[in-house]
Design a protein around this motif. Sequence first.
Motif, PDB file in Angstrom:
ATOM      1  N   ASP A  46       0.822  -1.196   0.000  1.00  0.00           N
ATOM      2  CA  ASP A  46       0.000   0.000   0.000  1.00  0.00           C
ATOM      3  C   ASP A  46       0.868   1.264   0.000  1.00  0.00           C
ATOM      4  O   ASP A  46       1.944   1.302   0.604  1.00  0.00           O
ATOM      5  CB  ASP A  46      -0.894  -0.006   1.248  1.00  0.00           C
ATOM      6  N   ARG A  47       0.394   2.280  -0.672  1.00  0.00           N
ATOM      7  CA  ARG A  47       1.100   3.566  -0.774  1.00  0.00           C
ATOM      8  C   ARG A  47       1.332   4.170   0.607  1.00  0.00           C
ATOM      9  O   ARG A  47       2.368   4.797   0.866  1.00  0.00           O
ATOM     10  CB  ARG A  47       0.270   4.509  -1.644  1.00  0.00           C
ATOM     11  N   ASN A  48       0.387   3.974   1.509  1.00  0.00           N
ATOM     12  CA  ASN A  48       0.522   4.512   2.867  1.00  0.00           C
ATOM     13  C   ASN A  48       1.717   3.919   3.607  1.00  0.00           C
ATOM     14  O   ASN A  48       2.349   4.593   4.410  1.00  0.00           O
ATOM     15  CB  ASN A  48      -0.753   4.267   3.677  1.00  0.00           C
ATOM     16  N   ARG A  49       2.021   2.664   3.339  1.00  0.00           N
ATOM     17  CA  ARG A  49       3.169   2.041   4.005  1.00  0.00           C
ATOM     18  C   ARG A  49       4.470   2.697   3.562  1.00  0.00           C
ATOM     19  O   ARG A  49       5.359   2.949   4.368  1.00  0.00           O
ATOM     20  CB  ARG A  49       3.207   0.550   3.705  1.00  0.00           C
ATOM     21  N   VAL A  50       4.569   2.978   2.280  1.00  0.00           N
ATOM     22  CA  VAL A  50       5.785   3.604   1.750  1.00  0.00           C
ATOM     23  C   VAL A  50       5.916   5.033   2.266  1.00  0.00           C
ATOM     24  O   VAL A  50       6.982   5.448   2.749  1.00  0.00           O
ATOM     25  CB  VAL A  50       5.771   3.572   0.208  1.00  0.00           C
ATOM     26  N   GLU A  51       4.840   5.794   2.177  1.00  0.00           N
ATOM     27  CA  GLU A  51       4.873   7.179   2.647  1.00  0.00           C
ATOM     28  C   GLU A  51       5.104   7.240   4.163  1.00  0.00           C
ATOM     29  O   GLU A  51       5.802   8.127   4.656  1.00  0.00           O
ATOM     30  CB  GLU A  51       3.572   7.896   2.287  1.00  0.00           C
ATOM     31  N   GLY A  52       4.532   6.303   4.895  1.00  0.00           N
ATOM     32  CA  GLY A  52       4.710   6.259   6.338  1.00  0.00           C
ATOM     33  C   GLY A  52       6.165   5.991   6.716  1.00  0.00           C
ATOM     34  O   GLY A  52       6.702   6.608   7.634  1.00  0.00           O
ATOM     35  N   ALA A  53       6.799   5.081   5.987  1.00  0.00           N
ATOM     36  CA  ALA A  53       8.211   4.790   6.254  1.00  0.00           C
ATOM     37  C   ALA A  53       9.074   6.012   5.972  1.00  0.00           C
ATOM     38  O   ALA A  53      10.020   6.306   6.714  1.00  0.00           O
ATOM     39  CB  ALA A  53       8.671   3.611   5.418  1.00  0.00           C
ATOM     40  N   ALA A  54       8.748   6.734   4.912  1.00  0.00           N
ATOM     41  CA  ALA A  54       9.504   7.945   4.583  1.00  0.00           C
ATOM     42  C   ALA A  54       9.332   9.001   5.675  1.00  0.00           C
ATOM     43  O   ALA A  54      10.305   9.663   6.076  1.00  0.00           O
ATOM     44  CB  ALA A  54       9.053   8.494   3.230  1.00  0.00           C
ATOM     45  N   LYS A  55       8.106   9.143   6.175  1.00  0.00           N
ATOM     46  CA  LYS A  55       7.853  10.109   7.254  1.00  0.00           C
ATOM     47  C   LYS A  55       8.605   9.720   8.520  1.00  0.00           C
ATOM     48  O   LYS A  55       9.134  10.579   9.228  1.00  0.00           O
ATOM     49  CB  LYS A  55       6.360  10.192   7.579  1.00  0.00           C
ATOM     50  N   GLN A  56       8.641   8.429   8.814  1.00  0.00           N
ATOM     51  CA  GLN A  56       9.353   7.969  10.002  1.00  0.00           C
ATOM     52  C   GLN A  56      10.835   8.315   9.907  1.00  0.00           C
ATOM     53  O   GLN A  56      11.440   8.791  10.862  1.00  0.00           O
ATOM     54  CB  GLN A  56       9.211   6.460  10.165  1.00  0.00           C
ATOM     55  N   PHE A  57      11.412   8.081   8.740  1.00  0.00           N
ATOM     56  CA  PHE A  57      12.830   8.381   8.542  1.00  0.00           C
ATOM     57  C   PHE A  57      13.080   9.880   8.671  1.00  0.00           C
ATOM     58  O   PHE A  57      13.997  10.305   9.379  1.00  0.00           O
ATOM     59  CB  PHE A  57      13.290   7.872   7.173  1.00  0.00           C
ATOM     60  N   LYS A  58      12.251  10.658   8.000  1.00  0.00           N
ATOM     61  CA  LYS A  58      12.402  12.115   8.044  1.00  0.00           C
ATOM     62  C   LYS A  58      12.236  12.632   9.481  1.00  0.00           C
ATOM     63  O   LYS A  58      12.986  13.494   9.933  1.00  0.00           O
ATOM     64  CB  LYS A  58      11.366  12.751   7.121  1.00  0.00           C
ATOM     65  N   GLY A  59      11.286  12.090  10.202  1.00  0.00           N
ATOM     66  CA  GLY A  59      11.069  12.484  11.582  1.00  0.00           C
ATOM     67  C   GLY A  59      12.242  12.112  12.476  1.00  0.00           C
ATOM     68  O   GLY A  59      12.631  12.880  13.356  1.00  0.00           O
ATOM     69  N   SER A  60      12.824  10.939  12.240  1.00  0.00           N
ATOM     70  CA  SER A  60      13.985  10.518  13.015  1.00  0.00           C
ATOM     71  C   SER A  60      15.163  11.460  12.793  1.00  0.00           C
ATOM     72  O   SER A  60      15.887  11.801  13.740  1.00  0.00           O
ATOM     73  CB  SER A  60      14.401   9.102  12.625  1.00  0.00           C
ATOM     74  N   VAL A  61      15.353  11.869  11.550  1.00  0.00           N
ATOM     75  CA  VAL A  61      16.440  12.795  11.229  1.00  0.00           C
ATOM     76  C   VAL A  61      16.207  14.139  11.923  1.00  0.00           C
ATOM     77  O   VAL A  61      17.119  14.687  12.554  1.00  0.00           O
ATOM     78  CB  VAL A  61      16.594  12.968   9.706  1.00  0.00           C
ATOM     79  N   LYS A  62      14.977  14.659  11.830  1.00  0.00           N
ATOM     80  CA  LYS A  62      14.657  15.930  12.488  1.00  0.00           C
ATOM     81  C   LYS A  62      14.876  15.842  13.991  1.00  0.00           C
ATOM     82  O   LYS A  62      15.428  16.746  14.610  1.00  0.00           O
ATOM     83  CB  LYS A  62      13.197  16.315  12.242  1.00  0.00           C
ATOM     84  N   GLU A  63      14.432  14.741  14.561  1.00  0.00           N
ATOM     85  CA  GLU A  63      14.562  14.558  15.998  1.00  0.00           C
ATOM     86  C   GLU A  63      16.046  14.533  16.403  1.00  0.00           C
ATOM     87  O   GLU A  63      16.442  15.168  17.386  1.00  0.00           O
ATOM     88  CB  GLU A  63      13.886  13.255  16.414  1.00  0.00           C
ATOM     89  N   ALA A  64      16.863  13.839  15.633  1.00  0.00           N
ATOM     90  CA  ALA A  64      18.294  13.767  15.929  1.00  0.00           C
ATOM     91  C   ALA A  64      18.955  15.137  15.789  1.00  0.00           C
ATOM     92  O   ALA A  64      19.789  15.521  16.619  1.00  0.00           O
ATOM     93  CB  ALA A  64      18.968  12.763  15.005  1.00  0.00           C
ATOM     94  N   ILE A  65      18.579  15.875  14.759  1.00  0.00           N
ATOM     95  CA  ILE A  65      19.129  17.217  14.566  1.00  0.00           C
ATOM     96  C   ILE A  65      18.737  18.113  15.741  1.00  0.00           C
ATOM     97  O   ILE A  65      19.545  18.883  16.250  1.00  0.00           O
ATOM     98  CB  ILE A  65      18.672  17.818  13.221  1.00  0.00           C
ATOM     99  N   GLY A  66      17.498  17.995  16.172  1.00  0.00           N
ATOM    100  CA  GLY A  66      17.040  18.770  17.320  1.00  0.00           C
ATOM    101  C   GLY A  66      17.820  18.452  18.577  1.00  0.00           C
ATOM    102  O   GLY A  66      18.170  19.339  19.354  1.00  0.00           O
ATOM    103  N   ARG A  67      18.105  17.160  18.768  1.00  0.00           N
ATOM    104  CA  ARG A  67      18.893  16.751  19.934  1.00  0.00           C
ATOM    105  C   ARG A  67      20.311  17.308  19.861  1.00  0.00           C
ATOM    106  O   ARG A  67      20.847  17.796  20.846  1.00  0.00           O
ATOM    107  CB  ARG A  67      18.962  15.232  20.005  1.00  0.00           C
ATOM    108  N   LEU A  68      20.918  17.194  18.678  1.00  0.00           N
ATOM    109  CA  LEU A  68      22.304  17.655  18.514  1.00  0.00           C
ATOM    110  C   LEU A  68      22.455  19.159  18.698  1.00  0.00           C
ATOM    111  O   LEU A  68      23.442  19.626  19.258  1.00  0.00           O
ATOM    112  CB  LEU A  68      22.829  17.270  17.128  1.00  0.00           C
ATOM    113  N   THR A  69      21.472  19.906  18.199  1.00  0.00           N
ATOM    114  CA  THR A  69      21.548  21.366  18.278  1.00  0.00           C
ATOM    115  C   THR A  69      20.951  21.919  19.562  1.00  0.00           C
ATOM    116  O   THR A  69      21.098  23.109  19.846  1.00  0.00           O
ATOM    117  CB  THR A  69      20.828  22.016  17.078  1.00  0.00           C
TER     118      THR A  69
END
Length: 60
Positions: A2-25
């Motif tokens: 399903d398209r939602n699974r692919v988009e959801g995985a992309a959002k999870q990755f993007k969110g993880s990156v944002k969260e890590a950047i927030g922690r680092l800064t």
Amino acid sequence: MDRNRVEGAAKQFKGSVKEAIGRLTGNRTTQVKGAAEKLAGKVQSKVGEAADAVRNRVRR
């Protein structure tokens, strides 16, 4: 898959990156937004999994 699974995985990755950047800064706003985006991605992935399960059940 399903398209939602692919988009959801992309959002999870993007969110993880944002969260890590927030922690680092030390930027709590970016960290929280990343965590929220990651959670939204998980939910969207679960919706996609449910849609796949229903679709597979109907095909049998």
